[in-house]
Design a protein around this motif. Structure first.
Motif, mmCIF file in Angstrom:
data_model
loop_
_atom_site.group_PDB
_atom_site.id
_atom_site.type_symbol
_atom_site.label_atom_id
_atom_site.label_comp_id
_atom_site.label_asym_id
_atom_site.label_seq_id
_atom_site.Cartn_x
_atom_site.Cartn_y
_atom_site.Cartn_z
ATOM 1 N N ILE A 112 1.190 -1.068 -0.232
ATOM 2 C CA ILE A 112 -0.431 0.008 0.263
ATOM 3 C C ILE A 112 1.105 1.105 -0.150
ATOM 4 O O ILE A 112 1.799 1.203 0.447
ATOM 5 C CB ILE A 112 -0.996 -0.331 1.631
ATOM 6 N N ILE A 113 0.568 2.127 -1.060
ATOM 7 C CA ILE A 113 1.468 3.384 -0.949
ATOM 8 C C ILE A 113 0.414 4.504 -0.653
ATOM 9 O O ILE A 113 -0.705 4.353 -1.146
ATOM 10 C CB ILE A 113 1.922 3.638 -2.038
ATOM 11 N N GLU A 114 0.349 5.225 -0.061
ATOM 12 C CA GLU A 114 -0.310 6.049 0.859
ATOM 13 C C GLU A 114 0.740 7.673 0.356
ATOM 14 O O GLU A 114 1.111 7.819 1.214
ATOM 15 C CB GLU A 114 -1.449 6.927 1.354
ATOM 16 N N PHE A 115 0.000 8.600 -0.476
ATOM 17 C CA PHE A 115 0.578 9.966 -1.126
ATOM 18 C C PHE A 115 -0.798 10.644 -0.016
ATOM 19 O O PHE A 115 -1.515 12.003 -0.529
ATOM 20 C CB PHE A 115 0.378 10.333 -2.403
ATOM 21 N N LEU A 162 6.323 5.031 7.214
ATOM 22 C CA LEU A 162 6.293 6.581 6.985
ATOM 23 C C LEU A 162 8.033 7.430 5.954
ATOM 24 O O LEU A 162 8.914 7.107 6.871
ATOM 25 C CB LEU A 162 6.322 7.856 8.450
ATOM 26 N N ILE A 163 7.413 7.886 5.066
ATOM 27 C CA ILE A 163 8.360 8.854 4.426
ATOM 28 C C ILE A 163 7.929 10.371 4.630
ATOM 29 O O ILE A 163 7.603 10.475 4.405
ATOM 30 C CB ILE A 163 8.349 8.325 3.392
ATOM 31 N N ASN A 164 9.115 10.475 5.507
ATOM 32 C CA ASN A 164 8.484 12.166 5.604
ATOM 33 C C ASN A 164 9.592 13.016 4.463
ATOM 34 O O ASN A 164 10.933 12.914 4.594
ATOM 35 C CB ASN A 164 9.499 12.596 6.925
ATOM 36 N N SER A 165 8.708 13.124 3.735
ATOM 37 C CA SER A 165 9.581 13.990 2.165
ATOM 38 C C SER A 165 8.017 14.178 0.668
ATOM 39 O O SER A 165 7.187 13.947 1.304
ATOM 40 C CB SER A 165 9.704 12.742 1.371
ATOM 41 N N GLY A 166 8.736 14.896 0.494
ATOM 42 C CA GLY A 166 7.544 16.001 -0.782
ATOM 43 C C GLY A 166 7.535 14.549 -1.425
ATOM 44 O O GLY A 166 8.215 13.913 -1.642
ATOM 45 N N PHE A 167 6.254 14.547 -2.180
ATOM 46 C CA PHE A 167 6.032 13.707 -3.247
ATOM 47 C C PHE A 167 6.785 13.380 -4.120
ATOM 48 O O PHE A 167 7.552 12.796 -4.558
ATOM 49 C CB PHE A 167 4.533 13.633 -3.467
ATOM 50 N N ASP A 168 7.063 15.090 -5.003
ATOM 51 C CA ASP A 168 7.883 14.679 -5.614
ATOM 52 C C ASP A 168 9.560 14.614 -6.182
ATOM 53 O O ASP A 168 10.010 13.154 -6.415
ATOM 54 C CB ASP A 168 8.236 16.092 -6.662
ATOM 55 N N GLU A 169 9.796 14.230 -4.628
ATOM 56 C CA GLU A 169 10.955 13.866 -3.959
ATOM 57 C C GLU A 169 11.270 12.517 -3.977
ATOM 58 O O GLU A 169 12.624 11.699 -4.107
ATOM 59 C CB GLU A 169 11.590 14.949 -3.023
ATOM 60 N N CYS A 170 10.111 11.573 -3.496
ATOM 61 C CA CYS A 170 10.136 10.101 -3.316
ATOM 62 C C CYS A 170 9.896 9.485 -3.886
ATOM 63 O O CYS A 170 10.361 8.333 -3.879
ATOM 64 C CB CYS A 170 9.553 9.902 -1.735
ATOM 65 N N LEU A 171 8.950 10.090 -5.627
ATOM 66 C CA LEU A 171 9.081 9.274 -6.234
ATOM 67 C C LEU A 171 10.064 8.486 -6.814
ATOM 68 O O LEU A 171 9.163 6.951 -6.756
ATOM 69 C CB LEU A 171 8.448 10.296 -7.753
ATOM 70 N N GLU A 172 10.846 7.985 -7.315
ATOM 71 C CA GLU A 172 11.811 7.618 -7.202
ATOM 72 C C GLU A 172 12.434 7.075 -6.468
ATOM 73 O O GLU A 172 12.794 5.322 -6.522
ATOM 74 C CB GLU A 172 13.026 8.414 -7.994
#
Length: 263
Positions: A112-115, A162-172
């Motif tokens: 599951i990936i939640e933005f 939990l990934i503390n990051s902007g969406f664009d920065e974590c896409l890759e």
């Protein structure tokens, strides 16, 4: 402006319900969608007491947090100070939480990936629905991410990263996680261009057994436009419009159809 937007949404909701099928599946000839109606949409029991206790604690909080906010679609940073209880009140809808629980419990996605984590209410509902799933949830504001992480600890769930990051920065960074049966919940940026950007990024990596859930498809005209474009995508085989959220399927063994269902 707020009243005008509320009236516009209310008008759309009335029109939606006039055209939509019953969530019990009456008049729906697709076996796949009928099964979703009978096993997910019309199923009532899905409230998680432990999560709701955490929600109530935050709704009673008198604390404030100050954080740097990057405006949607821009790089302009502004400082915001908000009451925790205000963020808790608007960060998650109980009805949508319960829907996510039922969908995850029924579909059993492996990942599951939640933005858009916020305080993690929807994340916790999904984690409880399928403890075997790996959950990656992304939150850009460190102060909000910290509260979400504390909530996960209180609930004693260990399948959430939990990934503390902007969406664009974590896409890759998360591209390798789109494996097998993936459920993606887009709930972080309710604007047309970012929604389409993240949707198009996701469909380049997922399998036909995956599903994407998009929040607030009727929040604004531009979200309506984004939803219309998504429905026409060549990759998309079936969509379900529940008014508050849109659900997108990619199965190749079903006819391309778009459904509106009262929920």
């Amino acid at each position: 402006m707020i009243i005008k937007n509320f009236l516009s949404i209310a008008n759309k909701y009335i029109k939606h319900n006039l055209k939509a099928k019953s969530k019990k599946g009456h008049g729906i000839h697709s076996p796949f969608v009928f099964e979703l109606c009978s096993s997910v949409f019309s199923l009532r029991k899905s409230r998680i007491k432990e999560v709701e206790r955490i929600r109530k604690q935050l709704l009673r909080s008198k604390e404030k947090i100050t954080f740097t906010d990057i405006g949607a679609g821009s790089h302009v940073e502004t400082q915001k100070t908000r009451m925790i209880k205000e963020i808790a009140r608007f960060s998650s809808n109980k009805k949508i939480n319960k829907l996510l629980y039922k969908l995850v419990n029924h579909l059993k996605p492996s990942t599951i990936i939640e933005f858009g984590t916020s305080f993690g209410f929807s994340t916790m509902y999904m984690a409880k629905a399928n403890p075997e799933a790996k959950i990656f949830t992304i939150e850009g504001v460190p102060e909000i991410a910290k509260i979400a992480k504390d909530n996960f600890t209180k609930l004693r769930v260990d399948n959430i990263q939990l990934i503390n990051s902007g969406f664009d920065e974590c896409l890759e960074k998360i591209e390798d996680e789109y494996k097998d049966r993936v459920l993606v919940f887009l709930d972080g940026n309710h604007k047309k261009e970012p929604t389409l950007k993240y949707f198009n990024n996701v469909i380049n990596h997922i399998s036909e057994e995956s599903v994407i859930i998009i929040d607030d498809i009727n929040w604004s005209e531009e979200m309506n436009e984004a939803w219309g474009i998504i429905k026409k995508s060549a990759h998309v085989m079936l969509t379900i419009d529940l008014f508050f959220v849109g659900i997108v399927f990619f199965k190749k063994n079903i006819f391309k159809q778009n459904f509106k269902i009262r929920f």
